[in-house]
Scaffold this motif. Structure first.
Motif, PDB file in Angstrom:
ATOM      1  N   THR A 107      -5.572  -2.200  -2.003  1.00 13.22           N
ATOM      2  CA  THR A 107      -5.039  -1.727  -0.725  1.00 13.22           C
ATOM      3  C   THR A 107      -4.798  -0.228  -0.747  1.00 13.22           C
ATOM      4  OG1 THR A 107      -3.991  -3.889  -0.417  1.00 13.22           O
ATOM      5  CG2 THR A 107      -3.241  -2.108   1.002  1.00 13.22           C
ATOM      6  N   ALA A 108      -4.300   0.289  -1.869  1.00 12.60           N
ATOM      7  CA  ALA A 108      -4.088   1.736  -1.974  1.00 12.60           C
ATOM      8  C   ALA A 108      -5.400   2.492  -1.807  1.00 12.60           C
ATOM      9  CB  ALA A 108      -3.449   2.078  -3.323  1.00 12.60           C
ATOM     10  N   VAL A 109      -6.463   1.979  -2.442  1.00  9.81           N
ATOM     11  CA  VAL A 109      -7.778   2.607  -2.301  1.00  9.81           C
ATOM     12  C   VAL A 109      -8.269   2.466  -0.868  1.00  9.81           C
ATOM     13  CG1 VAL A 109     -10.202   2.480  -2.997  1.00  9.81           C
ATOM     14  CG2 VAL A 109      -8.394   2.306  -4.716  1.00  9.81           C
ATOM     15  N   ALA A 110      -8.127   1.259  -0.294  1.00  5.19           N
ATOM     16  CA  ALA A 110      -8.605   1.017   1.076  1.00  5.19           C
ATOM     17  C   ALA A 110      -7.879   1.889   2.084  1.00  5.19           C
ATOM     18  CB  ALA A 110      -8.431  -0.457   1.434  1.00  5.19           C
ATOM     19  N   GLU A 111      -6.568   2.081   1.903  1.00  2.26           N
ATOM     20  CA  GLU A 111      -5.815   2.948   2.813  1.00  2.26           C
ATOM     21  C   GLU A 111      -6.318   4.382   2.741  1.00  2.26           C
ATOM     22  OE1 GLU A 111      -1.499   0.593   2.824  1.00  2.26           O
ATOM     23  OE2 GLU A 111      -1.781   2.350   1.568  1.00  2.26           O
ATOM     24  N   ARG A 112      -6.694   4.812   1.558  1.00  3.66           N
ATOM     25  CA  ARG A 112      -7.146   6.197   1.388  1.00  3.66           C
ATOM     26  C   ARG A 112      -8.459   6.451   2.132  1.00  3.66           C
ATOM     27  NH1 ARG A 112      -5.628  10.198  -2.476  1.00  3.66           N
ATOM     28  NH2 ARG A 112      -6.514  12.102  -1.631  1.00  3.66           N
ATOM     29  N   VAL A 113      -9.321   5.417   2.210  1.00  5.33           N
ATOM     30  CA  VAL A 113     -10.611   5.591   2.898  1.00  5.33           C
ATOM     31  C   VAL A 113     -10.636   4.873   4.254  1.00  5.33           C
ATOM     32  CG1 VAL A 113     -11.960   6.000   0.822  1.00  5.33           C
ATOM     33  CG2 VAL A 113     -11.579   3.649   1.579  1.00  5.33           C
ATOM     34  N   GLU A 114      -9.440   4.436   4.712  1.00  7.07           N
ATOM     35  CA  GLU A 114      -9.289   3.787   6.016  1.00  7.07           C
ATOM     36  C   GLU A 114     -10.197   2.576   6.156  1.00  7.07           C
ATOM     37  OE1 GLU A 114      -9.769   6.772   9.013  1.00  7.07           O
ATOM     38  OE2 GLU A 114      -7.931   7.832   8.450  1.00  7.07           O
ATOM     39  N   LEU A 115     -10.144   1.708   5.131  1.00  5.85           N
ATOM     40  CA  LEU A 115     -10.959   0.491   5.143  1.00  5.85           C
ATOM     41  C   LEU A 115     -10.113  -0.753   4.865  1.00  5.85           C
ATOM     42  CD1 LEU A 115     -14.319   1.380   3.317  1.00  5.85           C
ATOM     43  CD2 LEU A 115     -14.032   0.630   5.673  1.00  5.85           C
TER      44      LEU A 115
ATOM     45  N   GLU B  58       3.439   8.310  -2.514  1.00  7.06           N
ATOM     46  CA  GLU B  58       4.296   8.735  -1.402  1.00  7.06           C
ATOM     47  C   GLU B  58       4.497   7.644  -0.357  1.00  7.06           C
ATOM     48  OE1 GLU B  58       2.498  12.267   0.065  1.00  7.06           O
ATOM     49  OE2 GLU B  58       3.094  13.492  -1.654  1.00  7.06           O
ATOM     50  N   THR B  59       3.427   6.977   0.064  1.00  5.15           N
ATOM     51  CA  THR B  59       3.533   6.003   1.149  1.00  5.15           C
ATOM     52  C   THR B  59       2.611   4.821   0.896  1.00  5.15           C
ATOM     53  OG1 THR B  59       1.789   7.130   2.409  1.00  5.15           O
ATOM     54  CG2 THR B  59       4.074   7.770   2.883  1.00  5.15           C
ATOM     55  N   GLY B  60       2.765   3.792   1.745  1.00  9.10           N
ATOM     56  CA  GLY B  60       1.846   2.667   1.734  1.00  9.10           C
ATOM     57  C   GLY B  60       1.840   1.885   0.437  1.00  9.10           C
ATOM     58  N   ALA B  61       0.698   1.259   0.155  1.00  5.41           N
ATOM     59  CA  ALA B  61       0.581   0.404  -1.024  1.00  5.41           C
ATOM     60  C   ALA B  61       0.743   1.197  -2.315  1.00  5.41           C
ATOM     61  CB  ALA B  61      -0.766  -0.306  -1.004  1.00  5.41           C
ATOM     62  N   ALA B  62       0.338   2.471  -2.313  1.00  2.00           N
ATOM     63  CA  ALA B  62       0.474   3.288  -3.523  1.00  2.00           C
ATOM     64  C   ALA B  62       1.930   3.435  -3.934  1.00  2.00           C
ATOM     65  CB  ALA B  62      -0.163   4.652  -3.318  1.00  2.00           C
ATOM     66  N   ALA B  63       2.842   3.480  -2.960  1.00  2.00           N
ATOM     67  CA  ALA B  63       4.267   3.616  -3.265  1.00  2.00           C
ATOM     68  C   ALA B  63       4.790   2.396  -4.005  1.00  2.00           C
ATOM     69  CB  ALA B  63       5.063   3.821  -1.978  1.00  2.00           C
ATOM     70  N   LEU B  64       4.163   1.243  -3.802  1.00  2.00           N
ATOM     71  CA  LEU B  64       4.516   0.037  -4.538  1.00  2.00           C
ATOM     72  C   LEU B  64       3.723  -0.080  -5.824  1.00  2.00           C
ATOM     73  CD1 LEU B  64       4.600  -2.553  -1.603  1.00  2.00           C
ATOM     74  CD2 LEU B  64       6.535  -1.363  -2.631  1.00  2.00           C
ATOM     75  N   ALA B  65       2.467   0.380  -5.799  1.00  2.00           N
ATOM     76  CA  ALA B  65       1.589   0.221  -6.949  1.00  2.00           C
ATOM     77  C   ALA B  65       2.061   1.021  -8.154  1.00  2.00           C
ATOM     78  CB  ALA B  65       0.161   0.624  -6.574  1.00  2.00           C
ATOM     79  N   VAL B  66       2.467   2.267  -7.939  1.00  2.00           N
ATOM     80  CA  VAL B  66       2.802   3.137  -9.069  1.00  2.00           C
ATOM     81  C   VAL B  66       3.962   2.595  -9.898  1.00  2.00           C
ATOM     82  CG1 VAL B  66       3.723   5.410  -9.695  1.00  2.00           C
ATOM     83  CG2 VAL B  66       1.764   5.227  -8.149  1.00  2.00           C
ATOM     84  N   PRO B  67       5.121   2.262  -9.310  1.00  2.00           N
ATOM     85  CA  PRO B  67       6.201   1.721 -10.154  1.00  2.00           C
ATOM     86  C   PRO B  67       5.833   0.394 -10.812  1.00  2.00           C
ATOM     87  CG  PRO B  67       6.814   1.666  -7.817  1.00  2.00           C
ATOM     88  CD  PRO B  67       5.577   2.470  -7.924  1.00  2.00           C
ATOM     89  N   LEU B  68       5.019  -0.428 -10.121  1.00  2.00           N
ATOM     90  CA  LEU B  68       4.618  -1.696 -10.726  1.00  2.00           C
ATOM     91  C   LEU B  68       3.674  -1.464 -11.907  1.00  2.00           C
ATOM     92  CD1 LEU B  68       4.635  -4.769 -10.780  1.00  2.00           C
ATOM     93  CD2 LEU B  68       2.753  -4.742  -9.143  1.00  2.00           C
ATOM     94  N   LEU B  69       2.698  -0.569 -11.745  1.00  2.00           N
ATOM     95  CA  LEU B  69       1.793  -0.250 -12.849  1.00  2.00           C
ATOM     96  C   LEU B  69       2.575   0.276 -14.053  1.00  2.00           C
ATOM     97  CD1 LEU B  69      -1.121   1.506 -10.908  1.00  2.00           C
ATOM     98  CD2 LEU B  69      -1.221  -0.735 -12.013  1.00  2.00           C
TER      99      LEU B  69
END
Length: 252
Positions: free
Chosen positions: A122-130, A83-94
């Motif tokens: 970054t997607a993982v870090a955003e999820r745990v605010e790190l 939906e947002t952040g790095a995950a929004a870029l990660a999914v289509p690239l993966l």
């Protein structure tokens, strides 16, 4: 079933089709299409499905994720959406990497692995605010990718400028310019280049829009200014470029 000699790896599983379930540490991630989750390959897990699925699996040495192991373990078997952040870029690239894996040359594959690692970390870090725990260069690379995607989605907005881009990413205009300096360009030059490239592609496609309509569609509403920029970039005015491509397409 995991033996003590297993390599210290994290794995990412992305659901391409179907709805698999990943279980670890008492948590269950029921993934929908386009969602992914991470798990520790050295500890017991279960990957299950009760109907046809297509999955993409990616393995990472634990130390490449550059995050405290406890932070990653806390997200084992937790769905991450695009939906947002790095995950929004990660999914289509993966997804793209999985589908085109056989076409990459070694040099391209090495660069892609770095980009994928940055985005997943970054997607993982955003999820745990790190996110601040990530290396500075990794944070900057992902931020620049997010900025590029933001610009790409708004090329038709004539109000798109460095101040707008900086505000949307909660950074200063000065810091934004520093990011683009590392790419040997400027924010304005990048926006202009991407607008011209979109115009060039549409002119070559043989559509029905007029040259001025195409320029306006991609944020260049002044026809004379658009024509000058296009000629400077591609060696001929947009109308001539369209005529040339029409002839070439007819010949083909």
């Amino acid at each position: 079933m995991i033996d003590s000699g297993s390599p210290e790896m994290y794995r990412v599983v992305l659901a391409l089709e179907g709805s698999p379930r990943l279980s670890q540490d008492g948590r269950d991630a029921q993934l929908s299409r386009g969602e992914f989750t991470i798990y520790d390959f050295t500890r017991p897990y279960e990957l299950a499905y009760d109907s046809a699925v297509r999955l993409a699996l990616f393995s990472f040495p634990r130390d490449l994720l550059a995050l405290p192991s406890g932070a990653v373990d806390a997200l084992a078997a937790v769905p991450i959406t695009a939906e947002t952040g790095a995950a929004a870029l990660a999914v289509p690239l993966l997804r793209r990497v999985a589908e085109d894996i056989e076409t990459y040359r070694p040099g391209s594959a090495a660069r892609l692995s770095g980009i994928v690692t940055d985005l997943v970390s970054t997607a993982v870090a955003e999820r745990v605010e790190l996110t601040r725990a990530l290396p500075e260069d990794s944070r900057q690379r992902v931020l620049l990718m997010e900025i590029h995607a933001f610009i790409e989605q708004r090329l038709g907005d004539i109000g798109l400028d460095p101040a707008t881009v900086a505000a949307a990413h909660h950074i200063s205009v000065r810091y934004l310019h520093r990011l683009f300096e590392a790419e040997h360009t400027t924010v304005a030059a990048w926006i202009r280049q991407r607008r011209l490239e979109r115009c060039r592609a549409e002119l070559a496609s043989g559509g029905t829009r007029s040259v001025s309509e195409i320029g306006a569609r991609w944020g260049l509403p002044d026809s004379a200014h658009f024509s000058r920029l296009f000629k400077s970039a591609y060696g001929m005015p947009p109308a001539e470029y369209r005529r040339l491509n029409t002839v070439l397409n007819t010949v083909r």
